[in-house]
Design an enzyme around this catalytic site. Structure first.
Site, PDB file in Angstrom:
ATOM      1  N   CYS A 149      50.972  51.730  29.137  1.00  0.00           N
ATOM      2  CA  CYS A 149      51.724  50.754  29.909  1.00  0.00           C
ATOM      3  C   CYS A 149      50.903  49.557  30.372  1.00  0.00           C
ATOM      4  CB  CYS A 149      52.370  51.446  31.109  1.00  0.00           C
ATOM      5  SG  CYS A 149      53.613  52.699  30.653  1.00  0.00           S
ATOM      6  N   TYR A 150      49.585  49.686  30.500  1.00  0.00           N
ATOM      7  CA  TYR A 150      48.798  48.520  30.929  1.00  0.00           C
ATOM      8  C   TYR A 150      48.237  47.728  29.748  1.00  0.00           C
ATOM      9  CZ  TYR A 150      44.958  51.998  30.574  1.00  0.00           C
ATOM     10  OH  TYR A 150      44.095  52.979  30.157  1.00  0.00           O
TER      11      TYR A 150
END
Length: 350
Positions: A149-150
């Site tokens: 997700c990052y």
């Protein structure tokens, strides 16, 4: 003085097939215990997700991928090879839609940075996309894979480094995730709640030294100790199995309340924009509570979650896209992912 670098434009794309409510019905039926079914229904209602989109099309009879004649027909979970064949076809197509939505000439593009963690193909999705877009063979490419997700932060940060090293560079950044290719035959509450969050989406951005859009400043990263098992993807014979521990929101809240992660965010100034990865309602609530944010501070993140669910690396780009046309004096972008790690950057309007 270092060269300022700007996100000049952002565009997004999602598939046309909403699978959220069909998944809720399917998952509820997989829980044998009546109390767990009730709990799942309550958690699904509180998830603040209205739709999640999938590249998997409706069946000939109009059903969802979990219908009897769908991709995930009962008792017939497709192998990883079949899922990756769909990724190889659909990920570049969805990514191209996001790029075309930028509505800019790609002639000046010198570099392409692609982030994706929901599939593998070689030649890589970066090469496939470059060819589809008609980019010159001399275009420099970077593929950011499996960071979760990052990864949008890593992609934007890498683009910033490129422009700072070459002021004439014009970098196309693309994030694309097909999370719905990885449904698992779970019959337990926690994995079903994890799968409840995820949908498909793509985003594209242009970064350059041209002073327009949002300037990226002060990237930061921090890994939380003793947290490696809290978010994990395991590659199996039937896709990538997501493990998302129920402990994640609590660990995030603890990290933001005190310690090195909080120190990265709190510098005495009062941010007027928070672009927080919409990983789930409980994660957004944990961030808001730990940082004592005003009630409306995460409205953009919550709007993205409601409209699309969690699209892994693409999600943060969707949130930033909502901030492109309004003044920002002190913004913070923040995302969480495998590790457990927090990554982000500060930003402000040009």
């Amino acid at each position: 003085m270092s060269l300022p670098v700007f996100i000049n434009r952002i565009a997004t794309a999602v598939p046309s097939h909403d699978i959220h409510h069909a998944f809720v019905d399917w998952a509820t039926g997989r829980l044998a215990d009546a109390r767990e079914r009730k709990l799942f229904a309550r958690m699904a209602a509180r998830a603040a997700i209205g739709a999640r989109w999938s590249v998997l099309p409706p069946t000939d009879t109009g059903g969802s991928p979990v219908a009897a004649d769908g991709f995930y027909a009962a008792g017939d979970m497709p192998p990883t090879s079949r899922r990756m064949a769909i990724y190889a076809a659909e990920a570049p197509a969805l990514a191209e839609r996001a790029v075309r939505a930028l509505d800019v000439s790609l002639g000046p593009v010198t570099h392409l940075v692609v982030a994706s963690c929901t599939g593998f193909v070689a030649p890589g999705i970066d090469q496939i996309l470059a060819e589809r877009l008609g980019l010159p063979a001399s275009t420099e490419r970077l593929l950011v894979g499996f960071m979760g997700c990052y990864a949008a932060v890593a992609a934007l940060r890498s683009a910033r480094h490129i422009v700072r090293s070459d002021p004439a560079a014009r970098v196309l950044v693309v994030t694309v995730e097909l999370s719905t290719l990885h449904l698992q035959p779970a019959v337990a509450l926690e994995p079903l709640l994890a799968m409840l969050q995820f949908g498909d989406g793509a985003a594209a951005a242009i970064l350059s030294a041209d002073p327009a859009g949002l300037e990226i400043t002060d990237p930061f990263a921090a890994a939380l100790p003793d947290s490696a098992d809290l978010i994990r993807w395991d590659i199996g014979d039937t896709g990538f199995a997501m493990h998302l521990s129920g402990e994640v929101p609590g660990r995030i809240a603890t990290a933001l309340a005190a310690g090195p992660v909080r120190d990265l965010l709190v510098d005495g100034s009062e941010p007027d924009a928070w672009a927080v990865h919409a990983g789930g309602r409980s994660i957004l609530d944990a961030v808001a509570g730990a940082l004592n944010l005003p009630p409306a501070a995460l409205d953009d993140s919550r709007a993205v979650l409601s409209a699309n669910g969690n699209m892994s690396s693409a999600t943060l780009m969707f949130v930033l896209a909502r901030m492109m046309d309004r003044p920002v004096s002190r913004g913070i972008a923040l995302a969480f992912g495998p590790g457990l790690a927090a990554e982000g950057f500060r930003f402000h309007s040009a």
